[in-house]
Design an enzyme around this catalytic site. Sequence first.
Site, short mmCIF file in Angstrom:
data_model
loop_
_atom_site.label_atom_id
_atom_site.label_comp_id
_atom_site.label_asym_id
_atom_site.label_seq_id
_atom_site.Cartn_x
_atom_site.Cartn_y
_atom_site.Cartn_z
N GLY A 337 39.15 51.76 36.51
CA GLY A 337 39.59 52.09 35.33
C GLY A 337 38.96 51.50 33.97
O GLY A 337 37.93 51.04 33.85
N PHE A 339 39.22 48.85 32.69
CA PHE A 339 39.45 47.06 32.94
C PHE A 339 38.37 46.98 33.94
O PHE A 339 38.82 45.80 34.91
CB PHE A 339 40.66 46.78 33.77
CG PHE A 339 42.15 47.02 32.90
CD1 PHE A 339 43.61 47.76 32.97
CD2 PHE A 339 42.18 46.00 31.67
CE1 PHE A 339 43.87 48.27 31.98
CE2 PHE A 339 43.20 46.47 30.59
CZ PHE A 339 43.96 47.72 31.18
N ILE A 341 37.69 47.25 37.89
CA ILE A 341 38.39 47.97 39.39
C ILE A 341 38.93 46.55 39.55
O ILE A 341 39.80 46.06 38.81
CB ILE A 341 37.49 46.57 40.44
CG1 ILE A 341 36.16 47.61 40.41
CG2 ILE A 341 38.35 46.44 41.64
CD1 ILE A 341 35.33 46.62 41.26
N ASP A 371 53.80 37.59 24.18
CA ASP A 371 52.37 38.58 23.82
C ASP A 371 52.34 38.88 25.47
O ASP A 371 51.13 37.80 25.73
CB ASP A 371 51.55 36.70 23.73
CG ASP A 371 50.12 38.03 22.88
OD1 ASP A 371 50.08 38.83 22.48
OD2 ASP A 371 48.66 36.70 23.09
#
Length: 564
Positions: A337, A339, A341, A371
């Site tokens: 997607g 990112f 794999i 963060d």
Amino acid sequence: MKFGWSTGTNRYLTAWKDDSDPSPGDVSFRLENVGMPQFVLRKGLETIYRSGPWNGIEFSGSYGWDSAFKQIFVYNNEELYFMNEIVNNSLVIMLTVYPSGLVQSNLLKKGVFSSNALDSTQNDRCERYGLCAANSMCKIKSSPICECLYGFVPKSPNEWEKLYWSGGCVRRTSLSCPKHPNKFLKLGRVKPPDLLQFSLNKSMSLKECRLECLKNCTCKAYANSDIHEDGSGCFMWFGDLFDIRECSKRKQQYIYIRMAATELKHNKTTKLVLITIVSSTSGMLMLGFSILCLIKKSRRKRASEFNGKDMELPMFNLTTITTATENFSPKNIIGEGGFGIVYKIFEIVMGISRGLLYLHRDSRLRIIHRDIKMSNILLDSKLNPKISDFGLARIFGEDQCERKTERVVGTYGYMSPEYVANGKYSVKSDVFSLGVLLLEIMSGRKNRTFKHPDHHHNLVGHAWLLWKEGRAMELVGDIYKPSFVEPEVLKCIHIGLLCVQKLPKDRPTMSSVVVMLSNEGMKLPQPKEPGFFVEGSSTGTDMSTSEERPLTHNEVTISVPEAR
């Protein structure tokens, strides 16, 4: 405090009904005596955790207590109780049972409002009762953490491949007792199986126990019930072996598991072959080691030419990468997607949650990361997650629950609404970020850059819309479906939505998140509307800042009309 039965009184702990209702709930922690005593945590009739039976020295699967305490265990016809005697009078131990199903012991100093966590029923996933099901062992340092006992294979290989272990394991070679001889496999450094179908004889020796087990074809394993001094007593297990985990103890309690003689013969043959190979190649290994040392020495010399800086970078060719990923096999990935794999992540999700729990509760200093995002989660060679980049982290005092700043820092898409709007941050801010991360991992898409043809919500808003319509599984694309276990994915989406709820008080603590991830079938509360549930611009981009900036209405605008 005494745990157990003493002078006609049964002493145990019961959790509150919930965090705001102190009436007794259905979670209880008590010392039970079925054969040999062991601590058991239950939610209603369901077992959540057990310590393992008393073995004459300690409870066989527990981590033990701090040296400031002396263990006292009394077990006779009139009394059965366990307690810790204080060695240092300035210390106090506090044991707490939470409605979520967590038990934690803390060490406190008298007159000081601080504590150190000693032990917990959720130290790791292997503490979860029966996680790996029948005839298997949970090994927290392995990947995956569940593996069949030697001589056993997964009952359902396809489910096992997907990390769904509820089917357990079955024998590779069935026992043909009494036609063919059986032998026993010696297994050490483990918590013994639960006492479900068993017999106990406290007067037998280990040798007598073995002979008695051989006489009975239904006997599947045996062990000393007491390992004090030279050991005594005889436990025999019948049926499946359940809730075994690997653990390191001061003195081992060996379990002897019944095997077909051919299984153990095969095991000895394999060892012999390995010994032969090692012997014949030892000279080559020594030569290879010498060459390796020369190569390293040469590299260090070349590196020193670059002003003393190590300029070496690891390089991998396509063949190496293809081999490592088994030709980019779908069984090793969830899908592709935003990112690229995305590798298997239920263990990763659990690891991230455990890491945050350590920062929030178990660390000597209480740390708010501020963060938490995908790029700040690093994976080691075994895909164990490591939380990184503490440049924005803040240390909280022991009596602090929340802080406020005039300068907001962090990454858009992961920051909680109260932090963006008012500069307020707390442990619940990290929980919000974790929720966004969970939804990103489950979908393989980024929150800020997510786009949908039917609306302009971000990924969190899209997940909420699907959840309300009962279509939560649509968050995960079709390309992922061959590689995941649906109940696990649905649970992660559910927990992610609980974490991103608009109000901090509605979000779970990290201890609750860990418990929810660890307990299969646990009933979870329904999530409320998430923060930032407003439709944004169709041209939204991913923005982040690593420098502190003044909070101005020109940069962040939140317009959510609400009735007063």
